[in-house]
Every structure is written in structure tokens, then in C-alpha cells.
Design a protein around this motif. Structure first.
Motif, PDB file in Angstrom:
ATOM      1  N   THR A 139       0.803  -1.215   0.000  1.00  0.00           N
ATOM      2  CA  THR A 139       0.000   0.000   0.000  1.00  0.00           C
ATOM      3  C   THR A 139       0.841   1.273   0.000  1.00  0.00           C
ATOM      4  O   THR A 139       0.361   2.322  -0.412  1.00  0.00           O
ATOM      5  CB  THR A 139      -0.858   0.064   1.275  1.00  0.00           C
ATOM      6  OG1 THR A 139       0.022  -0.011   2.399  1.00  0.00           O
ATOM      7  CG2 THR A 139      -1.843  -1.075   1.323  1.00  0.00           C
ATOM      8  N   GLY A 140       2.082   1.187   0.492  1.00  0.00           N
ATOM      9  CA  GLY A 140       2.894   2.394   0.593  1.00  0.00           C
ATOM     10  C   GLY A 140       2.513   3.274   1.767  1.00  0.00           C
ATOM     11  O   GLY A 140       2.980   4.410   1.876  1.00  0.00           O
ATOM     12  N   ILE A 141       1.694   2.753   2.642  1.00  0.00           N
ATOM     13  CA  ILE A 141       1.300   3.552   3.802  1.00  0.00           C
ATOM     14  C   ILE A 141       2.522   3.822   4.683  1.00  0.00           C
ATOM     15  O   ILE A 141       3.344   2.938   4.917  1.00  0.00           O
ATOM     16  CB  ILE A 141       0.181   2.838   4.585  1.00  0.00           C
ATOM     17  CG1 ILE A 141      -1.116   2.914   3.770  1.00  0.00           C
ATOM     18  CG2 ILE A 141       0.006   3.420   5.980  1.00  0.00           C
ATOM     19  CD1 ILE A 141      -2.235   2.069   4.307  1.00  0.00           C
ATOM     20  N   LEU A 142       2.592   5.056   5.154  1.00  0.00           N
ATOM     21  CA  LEU A 142       3.769   5.495   5.901  1.00  0.00           C
ATOM     22  C   LEU A 142       3.772   4.974   7.337  1.00  0.00           C
ATOM     23  O   LEU A 142       2.774   5.051   8.043  1.00  0.00           O
ATOM     24  CB  LEU A 142       3.786   7.031   5.936  1.00  0.00           C
ATOM     25  CG  LEU A 142       4.874   7.667   6.795  1.00  0.00           C
ATOM     26  CD1 LEU A 142       6.221   7.469   6.154  1.00  0.00           C
ATOM     27  CD2 LEU A 142       4.588   9.146   7.001  1.00  0.00           C
ATOM     28  N   ILE A 143       4.932   4.453   7.732  1.00  0.00           N
ATOM     29  CA  ILE A 143       5.177   4.189   9.151  1.00  0.00           C
ATOM     30  C   ILE A 143       6.159   5.268   9.593  1.00  0.00           C
ATOM     31  O   ILE A 143       7.285   5.344   9.132  1.00  0.00           O
ATOM     32  CB  ILE A 143       5.764   2.782   9.376  1.00  0.00           C
ATOM     33  CG1 ILE A 143       4.778   1.708   8.899  1.00  0.00           C
ATOM     34  CG2 ILE A 143       6.124   2.579  10.844  1.00  0.00           C
ATOM     35  CD1 ILE A 143       3.439   1.693   9.625  1.00  0.00           C
ATOM     36  N   THR A 144       5.694   6.118  10.487  1.00  0.00           N
ATOM     37  CA  THR A 144       6.432   7.345  10.782  1.00  0.00           C
ATOM     38  C   THR A 144       7.847   7.106  11.313  1.00  0.00           C
ATOM     39  O   THR A 144       8.125   6.129  12.003  1.00  0.00           O
ATOM     40  CB  THR A 144       5.659   8.213  11.799  1.00  0.00           C
ATOM     41  OG1 THR A 144       6.506   9.296  12.203  1.00  0.00           O
ATOM     42  CG2 THR A 144       5.289   7.431  13.044  1.00  0.00           C
ATOM     43  N   GLU A 145       8.687   8.076  10.996  1.00  0.00           N
ATOM     44  CA  GLU A 145      10.055   8.100  11.509  1.00  0.00           C
ATOM     45  C   GLU A 145      10.071   8.141  13.041  1.00  0.00           C
ATOM     46  O   GLU A 145      11.048   7.750  13.673  1.00  0.00           O
ATOM     47  CB  GLU A 145      10.735   9.362  10.952  1.00  0.00           C
ATOM     48  CG  GLU A 145      12.218   9.426  11.121  1.00  0.00           C
ATOM     49  CD  GLU A 145      12.809  10.443  10.141  1.00  0.00           C
ATOM     50  OE1 GLU A 145      12.429  10.433   8.958  1.00  0.00           O
ATOM     51  OE2 GLU A 145      13.646  11.235  10.566  1.00  0.00           O
ATOM     52  N   ALA A 146       8.984   8.606  13.618  1.00  0.00           N
ATOM     53  CA  ALA A 146       8.897   8.639  15.078  1.00  0.00           C
ATOM     54  C   ALA A 146       9.061   7.244  15.662  1.00  0.00           C
ATOM     55  O   ALA A 146       9.530   7.090  16.793  1.00  0.00           O
ATOM     56  CB  ALA A 146       7.553   9.227  15.509  1.00  0.00           C
ATOM     57  N   ALA A 147       8.713   6.212  14.892  1.00  0.00           N
ATOM     58  CA  ALA A 147       8.896   4.844  15.374  1.00  0.00           C
ATOM     59  C   ALA A 147      10.375   4.597  15.663  1.00  0.00           C
ATOM     60  O   ALA A 147      10.734   3.903  16.616  1.00  0.00           O
ATOM     61  CB  ALA A 147       8.379   3.845  14.344  1.00  0.00           C
ATOM     62  N   ARG A 148      11.241   5.183  14.829  1.00  0.00           N
ATOM     63  CA  ARG A 148      12.682   5.058  15.065  1.00  0.00           C
ATOM     64  C   ARG A 148      13.142   6.073  16.103  1.00  0.00           C
ATOM     65  O   ARG A 148      14.027   5.815  16.894  1.00  0.00           O
ATOM     66  CB  ARG A 148      13.445   5.222  13.750  1.00  0.00           C
ATOM     67  CG  ARG A 148      13.337   3.981  12.872  1.00  0.00           C
ATOM     68  CD  ARG A 148      13.886   4.212  11.475  1.00  0.00           C
ATOM     69  NE  ARG A 148      12.938   4.937  10.635  1.00  0.00           N
ATOM     70  CZ  ARG A 148      13.246   5.988   9.891  1.00  0.00           C
ATOM     71  NH1 ARG A 148      14.476   6.443   9.876  1.00  0.00           N
ATOM     72  NH2 ARG A 148      12.310   6.587   9.168  1.00  0.00           N
ATOM     73  N   GLY A 149      12.507   7.246  16.085  1.00  0.00           N
ATOM     74  CA  GLY A 149      12.843   8.261  17.077  1.00  0.00           C
ATOM     75  C   GLY A 149      12.593   7.749  18.495  1.00  0.00           C
ATOM     76  O   GLY A 149      13.296   8.100  19.442  1.00  0.00           O
ATOM     77  N   GLU A 150      11.593   6.908  18.630  1.00  0.00           N
ATOM     78  CA  GLU A 150      11.280   6.349  19.948  1.00  0.00           C
ATOM     79  C   GLU A 150      12.158   5.143  20.266  1.00  0.00           C
ATOM     80  O   GLU A 150      12.068   4.582  21.356  1.00  0.00           O
ATOM     81  CB  GLU A 150       9.808   5.956  20.019  1.00  0.00           C
ATOM     82  CG  GLU A 150       8.823   7.122  19.876  1.00  0.00           C
ATOM     83  CD  GLU A 150       8.881   8.131  21.028  1.00  0.00           C
ATOM     84  OE1 GLU A 150       9.425   7.786  22.100  1.00  0.00           O
ATOM     85  OE2 GLU A 150       8.395   9.265  20.850  1.00  0.00           O
ATOM     86  N   GLY A 151      12.967   4.702  19.284  1.00  0.00           N
ATOM     87  CA  GLY A 151      13.902   3.609  19.575  1.00  0.00           C
ATOM     88  C   GLY A 151      13.757   2.376  18.690  1.00  0.00           C
ATOM     89  O   GLY A 151      14.451   1.381  18.896  1.00  0.00           O
TER      90      GLY A 151
END
Lengths: 250, 130, 587
Positions: free
Chosen positions: C239-251
Motif C-alpha cells: 500500500t505504501g502507507i507510511l510508518i512514521t520516523e517517530a517509530a525510530r525516534g522512539e527507539g
């Protein structure tokens, strides 16, 4: 692809017909597809004349609400596999005038939304200057209104509401929930101003608590809860005014 | 030209929640009817023992039993509906965590059971009170 | 007949609404039209997830934000614009807080911030992981307060009207009536968002077809840095739905098929254990910039480290170690999206992800006030290129950008419109009538075509991915350009089935495709001409950055026979180009 699924779609072309019709389409069945994918397939490959609204395809823009087998759904979140192999009936959202095919009138909602003054209202002279920074708001204060702020304006709650279907003057679930969202916000001082609209006959007191608005809400906003809370606080206001008229708010 | 769809009179049969809603609305009639009957009982009581006995006689009929059972079911349906709404109306937070719906509704059910037990004890309390 | 306003804003997303409010607050006597092809709350700002950057912490500084942004841009950002941007950002974020945006909070009631890729310190303001949604609704609902703002919802602007060397309005198709209306004003602001739909696999919504860029381009305005397309490293396959960079920002961590944190092999630093209190290290590993992470994916794929799926190769984004409570509190939308669209619960299972087209750094060439080379035409938001993003935008700068430059464009347009209130009404109305005729002739009443819109669009998207993807070469870009010329020819043979004037979405799809074919060619030609690798533009035939020749913005102009590429110097105020380093200094 061998497997297919049938979609029966509500068609209304105002320049051609005075009454709507149902049109049937056979589309490939893909278990990863949502109903919107199937409708897009029809538009792209079979019938370019089908009209409907959509954009984000991830359940947040609120454009693609339709009646799917009689239930209001975001078509980007309604999977074909929930229905397969039964056929799927797709109609425009109940309760709203149909402009064409699956496109309904949205202006009605914008007017209702505007009527609840959906913005932060501060008392004259009590606005905080930007230089003084943000208002403090504890996580608890945020939690008070947060879920009402999740409304994506998708109109599913209106389509589920028989009161709205019978009388479109009803302010309706989403607009009231958004009004409550501001009323409950610790930064806001505009509740009295909104009460005139929210606590009116066409507002909360029109609601008979069918409760379906909250059931169909894709974002758990719980507009039915918002309305019942508004009823409670409105009633409290009434008794306060009655028992303590000297404390009446202006 | 936008097209306005008419709402059929049978709209409440279209989906189960609507049907349940209409049934709940209709239960009001039963509730109101029972209230009227209670008022009549009080009226009869005031008219003297004979009138009251006659009214009680009405209650003892099989039809009355059936009506009472139906009335009770309707009132229970009503009560359960409203108790289940309570968590929506009374929203409490402990810190950031919202007090779960089951706790709010559960407290109402517990209170209801408590009051019912008290009433039952008062009425059926084996006649011990002096 | 025409409609008359002081300023017309095209687009009702974050930038457009911010501009509208800025005008209403600057001078309440000015009337503002917001012409939008969708109801404003549908605009794609709604889909932004992670947050918006602005310096707020005691130990942060404008200089840090400036350096992260300029370094992130691979020195292609204009430093005067970045300075202004970082200094204005906090006030804009506070303003939004005053307008009711439900920013996530610290226990003491102050606004919470978190780190994003390429940042040396936490400065991303967020509202859970639905920041764009909350910002857009706060802006939209606030805009309803201002009576000078008139919304023309579901009006599709098709043409910029220029008369006497000045932009004086737009022609717009009212979708409900099929009529082309002439909306006149002393100034026009384009806020129509990006053009992710040029590509097959994108986080962007269906509406992001670059209309405003194309409209400006068609009246001779240059498109700046169009070769720079941002691939976000973590989109859901299929789908190309975004998984936010915040997921990495949170660890959250990125792992290959063996559970190995492969980013360490691509000059992004050395990983710390996830249990280490210093994880995640800023500007290192998973918190490297988006271009580097997406490029690392391709290299890892070529090395055989990715996992094959029905939707192509993927790697895993693993957030399980954050725990259910943190995920529910800080990344609820990530969980919702992964559950609904990938069929997995990230609390228990790693999320399959792959790079996905997310943002276009390029756009309408503007100065720091949003003004274009065409007097009276302004632009802001993703559709504009100021440029603060250069060759690679830093995550969470775009939401802030649309506020800062939306407001500035609004103020500048208000001043311009006030000084240029006289319009050539008759000539403009004639242009509007011509536009109505063009649309009737070329589309609604067109007969005999055979090419389906969807087929041409798909072929355009495929050729853009093939030739203008994460890695490009002269050969691939040339093939893409040729294919685009072919598609333009075939577009003349478009099959039209819908003759209706009421909400004709076949017509709007055709108009959007028409716009996109212009833009696609501008992207391909800009990419061909830039014979270096910088940020998101990676030429395998020219793998080095070439500051001697290309510390410049490209400008694409539409000509009779295609595209003319010109250049303009990058503004360097205080930080001359250096090597762009992530991760290494962290050790």
C-alpha cells in the motif's frame, strides 16, 4: 485472476436520470484489497464514469465513507475478505442528499461544524501573547478532550443516525463532539457561547441515544458519549441557574 | 440536482441496533402503564380495604402475571441500557488513564444490586423487625 | 462574470490555511478566497504523522537546527531561508498551540518533543503520531472563525491567469456544476502540495498530483530542484502507507533477514544495544537521514539481505522492545496502520517495510517571502521550493515549513495585492471563457480516443520509478524522458467516457494526468542535467558530489519543445559545504 467478486453500486447521474439505479460490476478478488481498491479498479479499468471521493487510503482523510452492505464504513478500511464471496452493495452515505453516484452533499456538515464555533475562544483580554509561550496543559487535561479531537469528519456517524436521517436540522454527532472537544479543552473559555447552539432543540436534545454513531465511528471518538455528557452538564447548568439565579452566567 | 432519499417507515427494521432502539422506545409505554397502575393501587388503598382488595385481586390474575413479567423485562432492558450509558456520561481519570467503562457501569450495577437487596430484606425480612 | 477577491489561495492544506489566516489577521479588510479541489480537511497535510520541528529545549539552539537542516540538505538549502526558518519556527508552533493543536505534553504541562532522523537533539513537536492530522484540523477549524475567508471547496483550479505581466487570478472548475469560474485577485498563492502520484509506490494520497506546480510551470515560472525526490525508508509494502520516523525516534530498529542491524554497514554509525540508555543515538544508525536509509536498503537488497515478499523485497522495522504501553501512548497510529494494512501487531511482530516515495524537495521557485518570478504569484508548502530542504528534507521540517512560509507568503501576498488592486477584468474573463472552452473541447466533448487514463498514468508512474528512482543513471533517465514524450503523444488520444458536468472525476483525473506529464518530464530532465550525486539524487554514473559545478539549484522551464534547464546559486551565509557525516562522530 480466477476469483472475482460482485459489487453492486448505487448510480445517480442527475443529467441523465431522475431516479437512482444500481449497477453491477464483476472485479477480480484480491484478499488484500479494500472496497475502495475494488471501486478504483472499476473506475480505472471498467467504467470511467463512476464518481466518488477518496484520497489518503489510510483512514485519516475521511473522504471515502460509503454505505457498504447497509453499514457506514470507510471504504479504505473495509476489506473485501469481510464480504467474500457474497456480493457487496455500495451506496452513498445515508441521510445526505446525493449529488452524483457515491458523492453526497458535504456543505451541510461544514455549516453545522461552523455553527459550534470550533476554535479556541478566550475571554476578551485574556489571550496569551505568543511571546509568553504555550499554555500549560497537563496530560490529564489533554486526555479530557483528546478523543473528541480525533474526529476525521468522515460523516459515518451522521449516516448511522436515524434522527439525522429523519430531520437534517439535527446538529448531529460529529459537530457536537467537536464542540465538546473545545468545551473540554483547558485552554478554552467559550463554552457559554457554544451552549446556545449545542444545548438547543436541534442540538443535544434532539438526540434520542440510538448510539450507533459511536458504534460506526472509525476513530473511537464516541460522539454518543459526547452528547450524553453535554446533556448532563447542560442539565446541571439548568438546575444551577434555577437554584442559584444570582450566580447566573451571562 | 441533488437527490434526496426518502426514509422508509420501516427504517428501524433495516438494522438490528435500530430495531432494539425502537423496542426500547416502546418499552416506555409499558413503564408508563405500570406507573399508572401503581398510582391506581395507591388510589384504591385510599378508598378503603375493600377497594384495595379488589385491586389486589386484579393483580392475582394470570394475565396480570404475564403483564408483570413483560413489564419487568422491559424495565430491565431500560435499566441495562442506561447503566451501560453511564460510563459515557461519567468520565473519570486517574492521572492520564481513564477509569474503564466496566468499573463505572459495574459500580452502578453493584449499587443496583445493593438497593435491591435492601428492599428485598425490608419486604421479605422474615418479619423479625419489631 | 467573475468572482473578485483580494487574494486567491489555491489549496486548503496546512500552507493554504496558514496563509489565509495570516492574511485575515494582517488586514481583516482583505477578502481571501481558498480554492481547493477537496474539502480542506481532506488535504494531505492530514496524513503527516511524526511531528514538526522547532527549537524548544534549553540545550537546543537555532544553530543546531540550522546545521541539522543544512547538513541534511547536502548543502543545497539556501542558508538565509534556513536561518529565517529555524528562528521563526518556535513562534509558529506556539501559535498553533494557541489555536488548539493538541500537542503531546510532559507531566508538567509543557509541550513534549522527540528526536527525528538527522537531528542532534530532540526538537520534534508531536500530537501522538497524528501530528499533521491535528495541525490541519486545528488550522481548518480556526480558519472558520474569520469571515473574510471564503472557501470554494471542491473547485479544481486549472489555470493561472496572467495579464499584463502579472498573475491576477485563476480559472477553476466547480466540480458540482462543471462550470469554469474565473476567480480574480491581486495576488495568488499556490499551496497545492506535492506530486507523489508521479510515482507508483508512494505515501501520498490520490490528490497529490502537483497541480499547482504544473500551473505555475505552464505560465513560465521555473520549477526548482525537481530531481530531488524523497524516499521514506519505512513504507508498508503493497500500500505504501507510511510508518512514521517517530517509530525510530522512539527507539525502533531496522533489521535485515538475519535480524542484523544492517545500517551499520553503510556508514551510518555503530549500533548501541537497544537496552543501552543512550539508544537511539541521534544522527546515527536508524536516526540517520531518510535519503541515506533508503539508499542503504537498495544496497542491502543487492547484497541479498532483504526478505522477498509478494510486494517485493522488505526489511523489518522492529519496535517490539518499546513495549505495548509506549507503543499505545506514542505510536498508536503505527499500531493501527500495521494491524489494518499489514495484518500484524507491531507489539508482537516486526513491521515489514520498504522505501516509498514520500516528498518532493523541489517545487515552484520562490524567494523567502514565497514570491515567484511572476509578479503576483506566490507559493508555499510542499508545492514551493524556497529552499530549506535542498537535496534531502529532514523529517519533521515540512510541517513547520508550511506554517512558517505559509504565513510569510500570506503576508507578502497581502501587501502585493493591496498595492496592485487594479485588475484587467475583461481580458481575464476572456481567458476564463477560453479555459472553459478548452476543457469542453479537449475533454468533456472529446470523442474517438482509445487510451485509458489509468493506463497512461500507470505507465508514467512505472517509468518514473524505473528511471528516476533511488538510484539513477543517464541511460535510465533518458529512457524515462523518451517514454514520457511518448505518453504525452498518447495523451492526445485519451478515451473519455464521462460527459457529465456534475462531479466528473474522470475529467479531474485527466486534468491531473495532464499536469503530471508536464512535471514528470521536468523531473527527468532536471535529473539528467545534474551529473553528480547529492542527497536524494544519486547518479550511479556520477557517484560523487560536485560542488564546483553543482552547488546550484536547477531550474526547469517549460518550452515549446520540452524542458530548458537553468541554474541559480545556492545562498551560503555561514556554513560552507563539508563532508556529510552521520554516525561516525557518534563514536
Amino acid at each position: 485472476m480466477a476469483q472475482t467478486i460482485e459489487l453492486e453500486i448505487f448510480r445517480y447521474r442527475p443529467e441523465q436520470e431522475s431516479e437512482p439505479t444500481l449497477q453491477s460490476y464483476e472485479v477480480p478478488y484480491n484478499e488484500e484489497w479494500v472496497v475502495l481498491d475494488a471501486i478504483n479498479y472499476i473506475k480505472d479499468e471498467i467504467d470511467g464514469t463512476l464518481s466518488y471521493r477518496w484520497s489518503c487510503r489510510m483512514g485519516v482523510c475521511g473522504s471515502c465513507g460509503m454505505m457498504v452492505n447497509g453499514v457506514p464504513r470507510l471504504t479504505c478500511a473495509a476489506f473485501l475478505k469481510e464480504y467474500y464471496p457474497r456480493k457487496i452493495l455500495v451506496e452513498p452515505l445515508d441521510g445526505f442528499p446525493v449529488e452524483r453516484d457515491l458523492v453526497t452533499d458535504m456543505d451541510m456538515f461544514v455549516a453545522k461544524l461552523t455553527s459550534v464555533s470550533p476554535w479556541i475562544i478566550r475571554n476578551e483580554g485574556e489571550e496569551k501573547p505568543l511571546e509568553e509561550g504555550t499554555y500549560l496543559q497537563s496530560p490529564g487535561e489533554l486526555a479530557e478532550y483528546k478523543h473528541y479531537s480525533m474526529c476525521i469528519n468522515c460523516m459515518l456517524c451522521y449516516a448511522a443516525c436515524p434522527v439525522f436521517a429523519l430531520d437534517t436540522n439535527f446538529l448531529g454527532p460529529a459537530a457536537i463532539a467537536i464542540g465538546q472537544r473545545y468545551n473540554m479543552d483547558s485552554r478554552d473559555q467559550g463554552r457559554d457561547q457554544r451552549q446556545e447552539v449545542i444545548a438547543s432543540h436541534d442540538g443535544i436534545w434532539h438526540c434520542t441515544l440510538v448510539g450507533e454513531c459511536s458504534t460506526v465511528c472509525p476513530k473511537d471518538v464516541d460522539p454518543a458519549g459526547a452528547i450524553q455528557r453535554a446533556k448532563l452538564s447542560s442539565t446541571t447548568d439548568y438546575f444551577k441557574d434555577l437554584l442559584m439565579p444570582w450566580g447566573r452566567r451571562t | 440536482m441533488s437527490y434526496i432519499r426518502k426514509v422508509p417507515n420501516t427504517w428501524w427494521l433495516k438494522r438490528k441496533p435500530y430495531t432494539l432502539f425502537i423496542v426500547r422506545e416502546i418499552t416506555c409505554v409499558a413503564v408508563a402503564g405500570y406507573c399508572a397502575f401503581l398510582l391506581y393501587l395507591m388510589y384504591a388503598l385510599r378508598q378503603g380495604p375493600e377497594a384495595y382488595a379488589a385491586a389486589l385481586g386484579l393483580i392475582m390474575s394470570p394475565t396480570s402475571y404475564v403483564l408483570h413479567v413483560v413489564g419487568l423485562l422491559f424495565v430491565l432492558y431500560h435499566t441495562i441500557t442506561w447503566f451501560n450509558v453511564t460510563p459515557k456520561v461519567f468520565v473519570f481519570y486517574v492521572g492520564e488513564e481513564r477509569v474503564p467503562a466496566v468499573v463505572v457501569a459495574g459500580a452502578h450495577y453493584a449499587g443496583w444490586l445493593g438497593v435491591s437487596a435492601l428492599v428485598a430484606w425490608l419486604l421479605l425480612g422474615t418479619g423479625t423487625p419489631g | 462574470m467573475s468572482l473578485r477577491h483580494d487574494i486567491v489561495i489555491v489549496g486548503g492544506g496546512g500552507a493554504g490555511l496558514r496563509a489565509a489566516i495570516a492574511i485575515a489577521e494582517t488586514d481583516p479588510s482583505l477578502s481571501v478566497a481558498v480554492v481547493s479541489k477537496v474539502y480542506p480537511m481532506r488535504s494531505h497535510t492530514v496524513a503527516a504523522e511524526g511531528g514538526a520541528a522547532a527549537v524548544v529545549k534549553e540545550n537546543d539552539s537555532f544553530d543546531d537546527h540550522f546545521k541539522d537542516t543544512v547538513g541534511g540538505s547536502d548543502w543545497l538549502a539556501d542558508q538565509d531561508a534556513v536561518e529565517l526558518f529555524v528562528e521563526t519556527a518556535p513562534a509558529e508552533m506556539i501559535q498553533l498551540e494557541h489555536w488548539g493543536c493538541p500537542w503531546s505534553r510532559e507531566p508538567d504541562g509543557s509541550v513534549a518533543v522527540r528526536p527525528f532522523g538527522g537531528m542532534n537533539i530532540e526538537r520534534t513537536w508531536f500530537a501522538d503520531d497524528k501530528t499533521g492530522f491535528h495541525m490541519l484540523h486545528a488550522l481548518y477549524q480556526t480558519s472558520l472563525k474569520y469571515s473574510p475567508i471564503t472557501a470554494y471547496n471542491e473547485w479544481f483550479a486549472t489555470k493561472v491567469l496572467v495579464e499584463n505581466g502579472r498573475c491576477q487570478g485563476v480559472a477553476a472548475l466547480d466540480l458540482m456544476t462543471g462550470k469554469v469560474e474565473t476567480v480574480l485577485a491581486g495576488a495568488v498563492i499556490m499551496c497545492t502540495g506535492g506530486a507523489g502520484k508521479l510515482f507508483p509506490f508512494t505515501t501520498n494520497g490520490a490528490i497529490k498530483t502537483g497541480d499547482g506546480m504544473a500551473m505555475a510551470y505552464r505560465v513560465g515560472v521555473g520549477l526548482k530542484d525537481m530531481e530531488f525526490i524523497q524516499y521514506h525508508p519505512t513504507g508498508l509494502p503493497g500500500t505504501g502507507i507510511l510508518i512514521t520516523e517517530a517509530a525510530r525516534g522512539e527507539g525502533g530498529i531496522m533489521v535485515n533477514k538475519d535480524g542484523y542491524r544492517y545500517l551499520q554497514d553503510y556508514d551510518l554509525g555503530t549500533p548501541l544495544e537497544i537496552t543501552d540508555p543512550n539508544h537511539p543515538v541521534k544522527k546515527s544508525m536508524e536516526l540517520g537521514p531518510r535519503d541515506r536509509l533508503s539508499q542503504a536498503f537498495i544496497k542491502e537488497r543487492d547484497k541479498g539481505g532483504t526478505i522477498a515478499t509478494d510486494h517485493g523485497p522488505v526489511v523489518y522495522l522492529d519496535i517490539r522492545h518499546l513495549g505495548k504501553k509506549t507503543i499505545n501512548k506514542k505510536l498508536p497510529f503505527v499500531r493501527e496502520l500495521a494491524k489494518n494494512y499489514a495484518g500484524i501487531d507491531p507489539v508482537y511482530v516486526p513491521i515489514p517495510v520498504r522505501p516509498v516515495v514520500h516528498y518532493i524537495m523541489g517545487g515552484i521557485d520562490t524567494d523567502i517571502n514565497g514570491a515567484t518570478q511572476l509578479p503576483g504569484l506566490f507559493a508555499a508548502g510542499e508545492t514551493a521550493c524556497v529552499s530549506i530542504n535542498g537535496a534531502n528534507r529532514l523529517g519533521s521540517n515540512s510541517l513547520t515549513e508550511l506554517l512558517v512560509f505559509g504565513a510569510r507568503a500570506g503576508e507578502a501576498a497581502a501587501a502585493f495585492a493591496t498595492a496592485n488592486a487594479d485588475l484587467d477584468v475583461a481580458a481575464l474573463e476572456a481567458q476564463g471563457a477560453d479555459e472553459q472552452q478548452r476543457i469542453a473541447r479537449d475533454f468533456i466533448n472529446k470523442h474517438g480516443g482509445t487510451e485509458r487514463i489509468a493506463t497512461l498514468r500507470r505507465e508514467m508512474q512505472e517509468t518514473m520509478e524505473d528511471g528516476g528512482g533511488i538510484y539513477r543513471t543517464e541511460a535510465t533517465l533518458r529512457a524515462t524522458s523518451e517514454k514520457l514524450v511518448e505518453l504525452r503523444e498518447r495523451f492526445a488520444n485519451l478515451l473519455i467516457e464521462d460527459r457529465s458536468l456534475t462531479f466528473n472525476t474522470e475529467l479531474t483525473s485527466a486534468l491531473e494526468l495532464d499536469f503530471m506529464l508536464d512535471l514528470a518530464l521536468a523531473v527527468a530532465h532536471s535529473g539528467l542535467a545534474r551529473t553528480e550525486s547529492r542527497g536524494s539524487h544519486q547518479r550511479t554514473d556520477y557517484p560523487q558530489r560536485d560542488d564546483a559545478n553543482f552547488l546550484k539549484h536547477s531550474l526547469a522551464f517549460k518550452t515549446e519543445d520540452g524542458v530548458r534547464i537553468d541554474y541559480k546559486d545556492v545562498v551560503i551565509t555561514k556554513w560552507p559545504p563539508e563532508e556529510r557525516v552521520y554516525g561516525r562522530q557518534a563514536n
